[in-house]
Design a protein around this motif. Structure first.
Motif, PDB file in Angstrom:
ATOM      1  N   LEU A  79       0.827  -1.091   0.013  1.00  0.00           N
ATOM      2  CA  LEU A  79       0.051   0.107  -0.129  1.00  0.00           C
ATOM      3  C   LEU A  79       0.811   1.271  -0.046  1.00  0.00           C
ATOM      4  CD1 LEU A  79      -3.000   1.451   0.269  1.00  0.00           C
ATOM      5  CD2 LEU A  79      -2.362   1.204   2.890  1.00  0.00           C
ATOM      6  N   SER A  80       1.817   1.132   0.973  1.00  0.00           N
ATOM      7  CA  SER A  80       2.747   2.508   0.868  1.00  0.00           C
ATOM      8  C   SER A  80       3.144   2.847  -0.136  1.00  0.00           C
ATOM      9  CB  SER A  80       3.851   2.405   2.034  1.00  0.00           C
ATOM     10  OG  SER A  80       3.192   2.071   3.278  1.00  0.00           O
ATOM     11  N   ASN A  81       3.924   1.801  -0.857  1.00  0.00           N
ATOM     12  CA  ASN A  81       4.676   1.918  -2.134  1.00  0.00           C
ATOM     13  C   ASN A  81       3.965   2.280  -3.412  1.00  0.00           C
ATOM     14  OD1 ASN A  81       7.075   1.353  -3.617  1.00  0.00           O
ATOM     15  ND2 ASN A  81       5.988  -0.058  -4.831  1.00  0.00           N
ATOM     16  N   SER A  99      12.427   2.509  -5.910  1.00  0.00           N
ATOM     17  CA  SER A  99      11.567   2.173  -4.763  1.00  0.00           C
ATOM     18  C   SER A  99      12.437   0.741  -4.052  1.00  0.00           C
ATOM     19  CB  SER A  99      10.144   1.946  -4.946  1.00  0.00           C
ATOM     20  OG  SER A  99       9.678   1.254  -3.781  1.00  0.00           O
ATOM     21  N   GLU A 100      12.569   0.518  -2.798  1.00  0.00           N
ATOM     22  CA  GLU A 100      12.963  -0.655  -2.346  1.00  0.00           C
ATOM     23  C   GLU A 100      12.062  -1.808  -2.641  1.00  0.00           C
ATOM     24  OE1 GLU A 100      13.802  -3.106   1.969  1.00  0.00           O
ATOM     25  OE2 GLU A 100      11.981  -1.906   1.482  1.00  0.00           O
ATOM     26  N   GLU A 101      10.732  -1.496  -3.155  1.00  0.00           N
ATOM     27  CA  GLU A 101       9.776  -2.813  -3.140  1.00  0.00           C
ATOM     28  C   GLU A 101       9.864  -3.243  -4.609  1.00  0.00           C
ATOM     29  OE1 GLU A 101       8.209  -4.444  -0.833  1.00  0.00           O
ATOM     30  OE2 GLU A 101       9.073  -3.109   0.764  1.00  0.00           O
ATOM     31  N   ASP A 102      10.330  -2.425  -5.541  1.00  0.00           N
ATOM     32  CA  ASP A 102      10.217  -2.599  -7.039  1.00  0.00           C
ATOM     33  C   ASP A 102      11.683  -2.881  -7.440  1.00  0.00           C
ATOM     34  OD1 ASP A 102       7.562  -1.955  -7.346  1.00  0.00           O
ATOM     35  OD2 ASP A 102       7.950   0.171  -7.385  1.00  0.00           O
ATOM     36  N   GLU A 103      11.673  -4.140  -8.323  1.00  0.00           N
ATOM     37  CA  GLU A 103      12.959  -4.741  -8.749  1.00  0.00           C
ATOM     38  C   GLU A 103      13.488  -3.691  -9.807  1.00  0.00           C
ATOM     39  OE1 GLU A 103      14.718  -8.647 -10.760  1.00  0.00           O
ATOM     40  OE2 GLU A 103      12.604  -8.596 -10.541  1.00  0.00           O
TER      41      GLU A 103
END
Length: 343
Positions: A79-81, A99-103
């Motif tokens: 959600l935050s991403n 982003s840390e969450e996206d490769e």
């Protein structure tokens, strides 16, 4: 502090007012950074609200996916991403998002592009969500010259090229700490106004602190300088008092305490993680930028953290950051080790 008088203060320095004041110092400024920061602030408010009601809204727990780091993603992570990606793209001032969450890096549609690259960790310390420990968002901002034709190589810049950095901590209060390159200021969210109000003007880290912050569970894998330094913290030989150990395990919370109280935060390389654990572009760089702006310093074990040039967007690095004198001590131990190895 006169709390009674404080209650009736009407001349409030909000984060919006502060950023506009900073903008007015540069007559050539078009307000692009101001607009970008206002979108980041909106993202922080949204995530703060989601964190506060995470248990009620069933946003805690695992989402059943893993991110590029191989870590299980929390529902709130995802959600935050999404919140920050949407906020940054809709600002019309960004060209690349890391982003840390996206490769992979996100390249903004050319019609919506602006001149900034934002590197961010949307929810740092998310393993602590379920137990109510402070978590946070970290971000760093670069200016890209050729934003119309930007490539990934142009995003892999040293931390010293950053023009702004900050973090927002979601805890007992919601605190946003920001630097645009001329000092560090802290703002606290007033829920009744929905505004971040300046509560920590011109933050300066004490030159020496009484606290060290490290995961001692990794001690058996540490290198010699780190082991010697922590031993010195516990058993000083110069007659001074031992340092206190404080470790939360949420980088935002640990660095925030270090910034306000002084001391040192360590996440060294070790046998398990020879390249360190923390990510350069959206953890090491923004926090090092803030620490230097507040009068402290940051060190990788080999040199100044902000001089690193990353080779990929998720690169890792060891980090030692905090009070100037405390970091000097660990630098001296690494220099001693290098000298002994060269002999």
């Amino acid at each position: 502090m006169d709390h009674a008088a404080d209650t009736y203060r009407t001349d409030l320095m909000t984060i919006t007012r502060y950023v506009l004041n900073e903008q007015s110092r540069f007559p050539e400024s078009r307000g692009d950074l101001t607009i970008l920061l206002s979108h980041i602030v909106l993202g922080c408010k949204f995530v703060a609200s989601a964190v506060n009601k995470a248990g009620l809204a069933k946003l805690t727990g695992l989402a059943g996916e893993t991110n590029v780091q191989g870590e299980e993603q929390k529902k709130l992570d995802i959600l935050s991403n999404e919140v920050f990606v949407n906020a940054l793209v809709s600002s019309g001032r960004t060209c690349v998002l890391v982003s840390e969450e996206d490769e992979l890096a996100t390249f903004v549609d050319p019609k919506l592009r602006g001149k900034y690259c934002v590197c961010f960790d949307p929810l740092d310390g998310s393993s602590n969500i379920d137990c109510g420990v402070s978590i946070g968002t970290i971000f760093g901002i670069y200016m890209i010259k050729n934003f119309d034709t930007v490539t990934l190589e142009e995003v892999l810049l040293p931390g010293k090229d950053m023009i702004a950095a900050g973090y927002c901590m979601y805890g007992s209060s919601c605190t946003l700490v920001l630097s645009t390159g001329s000092g560090v200021n802290g703002f606290t969210l007033d829920p009744s106004l929905g505004e971040f109000i300046m509560t920590h003007p011109e933050i300066k880290i004490p030159p020496k602190g009484k606290i060290y912050s490290v995961n001692e569970g990794n001690a058996k894998n540490w290198d010699t300088p780190t082991a010697k330094y922590v031993e010195k913290c516990k058993y000083p030989t110069d007659g001074s008092s031992p340092k206190s150990l404080r470790y939360i395990g949420s980088m935002v919370a640990d660095v925030h305490r270090t910034l306000l109280y002084g001391g040192i935060f360590l996440y060294p390389a070790d046998k398990k993680s020879p390249n360190g654990k923390l990510r350069v572009m959206y953890e090491v760089f923004p926090m090092s930028f803030l620490m230097e702006q507040a009068g402290g310093q940051s060190f990788t074990g080999k040199g100044r953290s902000l001089d690193l040039i990353p080779t990929n967007i998720h690169e890792r690095s060891p980090i030692f950051l905090g009070s100037y004198d405390d970091v000097e001590e660990i630098k001296a131990l690494y220099a001693e080790e290098a000298k002994a190895g060269a002999a």
